[in-house]
Design a protein around this motif. Structure first.
Motif, short mmCIF file in Angstrom:
data_model
loop_
_atom_site.label_atom_id
_atom_site.label_comp_id
_atom_site.label_asym_id
_atom_site.label_seq_id
_atom_site.Cartn_x
_atom_site.Cartn_y
_atom_site.Cartn_z
N MET A 187 21.23 -64.83 -6.44
CA MET A 187 20.50 -64.32 -7.22
C MET A 187 21.16 -62.48 -7.29
O MET A 187 20.70 -61.88 -6.31
N ASP A 188 21.82 -62.63 -8.31
CA ASP A 188 22.75 -60.93 -8.26
C ASP A 188 22.27 -60.62 -9.20
O ASP A 188 23.83 -59.89 -10.26
N TYR A 189 21.11 -59.82 -9.57
CA TYR A 189 21.17 -59.53 -10.69
C TYR A 189 21.01 -57.86 -10.87
O TYR A 189 20.38 -57.18 -9.65
N PRO A 190 21.31 -57.57 -11.93
CA PRO A 190 21.36 -55.54 -12.22
C PRO A 190 20.00 -54.93 -12.01
O PRO A 190 19.49 -55.91 -12.77
N THR A 191 19.82 -53.86 -11.62
CA THR A 191 18.46 -53.36 -12.10
C THR A 191 18.90 -53.07 -13.58
O THR A 191 19.45 -51.98 -14.19
N VAL A 192 18.18 -53.52 -14.39
CA VAL A 192 17.77 -52.68 -15.83
C VAL A 192 17.37 -50.87 -16.23
O VAL A 192 17.99 -51.09 -17.16
N ARG A 193 16.31 -50.93 -15.38
CA ARG A 193 15.65 -50.09 -15.89
C ARG A 193 15.33 -49.59 -14.04
O ARG A 193 14.81 -50.25 -13.43
N GLY A 194 15.51 -48.44 -13.79
CA GLY A 194 15.06 -48.04 -12.47
C GLY A 194 13.94 -47.09 -12.37
O GLY A 194 12.80 -47.76 -13.88
N PHE A 195 12.71 -47.07 -11.34
CA PHE A 195 11.39 -46.58 -10.93
C PHE A 195 11.88 -44.91 -11.08
O PHE A 195 11.77 -44.28 -10.41
N PRO A 196 10.06 -45.06 -12.02
CA PRO A 196 10.31 -43.18 -12.68
C PRO A 196 9.78 -42.65 -11.46
O PRO A 196 8.74 -43.24 -10.29
N LEU A 197 10.11 -41.44 -10.75
CA LEU A 197 8.76 -40.60 -9.89
C LEU A 197 8.18 -39.79 -10.51
O LEU A 197 8.33 -39.17 -11.48
N ARG A 198 6.66 -40.02 -9.85
CA ARG A 198 5.18 -39.43 -10.42
C ARG A 198 4.96 -38.68 -9.74
O ARG A 198 4.29 -38.92 -8.60
N ARG A 199 4.66 -37.41 -10.13
CA ARG A 199 3.92 -36.52 -8.76
C ARG A 199 2.10 -37.15 -9.32
O ARG A 199 1.74 -37.81 -9.70
N GLY A 200 1.89 -36.86 -8.13
CA GLY A 200 0.67 -37.33 -8.21
C GLY A 200 0.49 -38.95 -7.01
O GLY A 200 -0.55 -39.16 -6.64
N ARG A 201 1.50 -39.56 -6.83
CA ARG A 201 1.27 -40.52 -6.45
C ARG A 201 1.68 -40.64 -4.78
O ARG A 201 1.66 -40.23 -4.67
N LEU A 202 0.47 -41.76 -4.76
CA LEU A 202 0.54 -41.92 -3.49
C LEU A 202 1.69 -43.28 -2.55
O LEU A 202 2.49 -42.23 -1.41
N LEU A 203 2.87 -43.32 -3.14
CA LEU A 203 3.68 -44.06 -2.76
C LEU A 203 4.94 -43.98 -3.66
O LEU A 203 5.19 -44.02 -5.30
N ALA A 204 5.99 -43.14 -3.22
CA ALA A 204 7.17 -43.21 -4.19
C ALA A 204 8.28 -44.55 -3.84
O ALA A 204 7.69 -45.18 -3.51
N PRO A 205 8.64 -44.96 -5.13
CA PRO A 205 9.87 -45.88 -4.89
C PRO A 205 10.67 -45.43 -3.95
O PRO A 205 10.76 -44.34 -3.31
N GLY A 206 11.04 -47.13 -3.56
CA GLY A 206 11.81 -47.09 -2.52
C GLY A 206 12.37 -48.61 -2.13
O GLY A 206 13.21 -48.84 -3.30
N TRP A 207 13.34 -48.70 -1.01
CA TRP A 207 14.27 -50.10 -0.92
C TRP A 207 13.79 -50.83 0.34
O TRP A 207 12.49 -50.15 0.75
N TRP A 208 13.65 -52.03 -0.10
CA TRP A 208 13.06 -53.30 1.33
C TRP A 208 14.49 -53.85 1.41
O TRP A 208 15.60 -53.85 0.26
N TRP A 209 14.59 -54.11 3.03
CA TRP A 209 15.99 -55.05 3.61
C TRP A 209 15.68 -56.32 3.59
O TRP A 209 15.01 -56.27 4.25
N SER A 210 16.22 -56.97 2.34
CA SER A 210 16.06 -58.20 1.63
C SER A 210 16.72 -59.11 3.50
O SER A 210 17.64 -59.23 3.11
N ALA A 211 15.60 -60.07 4.14
CA ALA A 211 16.31 -60.92 5.03
C ALA A 211 16.87 -61.99 3.90
O ALA A 211 18.09 -62.20 4.58
N THR A 212 16.42 -62.23 3.21
CA THR A 212 16.58 -63.59 2.00
C THR A 212 18.17 -62.96 1.40
O THR A 212 19.24 -64.21 1.55
N THR A 213 17.50 -61.95 0.81
CA THR A 213 18.65 -61.78 0.19
C THR A 213 20.02 -60.42 0.85
O THR A 213 21.12 -60.97 0.27
N GLY A 214 20.20 -60.27 2.21
CA GLY A 214 21.49 -59.49 2.55
C GLY A 214 21.17 -58.32 2.39
O GLY A 214 22.60 -58.16 2.19
#
Length: 107
Positions: free
Chosen positions: A1-28
């Motif tokens: 399953m190799d679908y492109p991301t159609v919309r990114g993740f906004p960076l919002r001030r005041g949030r405790l967690l910023a957008p990020g990346w997870w290295w998936s063993a499933t997808t490589g």
């Protein structure tokens, strides 16, 4: 399953967690996330042996409502070993917002 991301993740001030990346063993490859709920879902799905593919923000629905253009981007698409694919939204701790509930009824 190799679908492109159609919309990114906004960076919002005041949030405790910023957008990020997870290295998936499933997808490589890296899978983007925009919230703690989405990150946790990706982490759990990556450990499930039935999951063979994960894509981040692969689908955006667009429709007209009361003369206004409305969009909703789903958080994840998940492919399972049985050949099925599931579209997933990842609401936070408080559950889905009123806006998300309304959009889910339309879609």
């Amino acid at each position: 399953m190799d679908y492109p991301t159609v919309r990114g993740f906004p960076l919002r001030r005041g949030r405790l967690l910023a957008p990020g990346w997870w290295w998936s063993a499933t997808t490589g490859r890296l899978i983007g996330y925009g919230s703690a709920a989405m990150r946790d879902a990706v982490m759990l799905l990556d450990r499930d042996p039935q999951v063979v593919g994960i894509a981040s923000r692969p689908v955006e629905f667009v429709w007209e409502e009361h003369g206004r253009l409305v969009t909703h981007t789903l958080d994840l698409a998940v492919a399972l070993a049985d050949g099925s694919t599931h579209l997933v939204d990842c609401p936070g701790r408080g559950g889905p917002s009123k806006r998300l509930k309304g959009r889910a009824q339309v879609v």
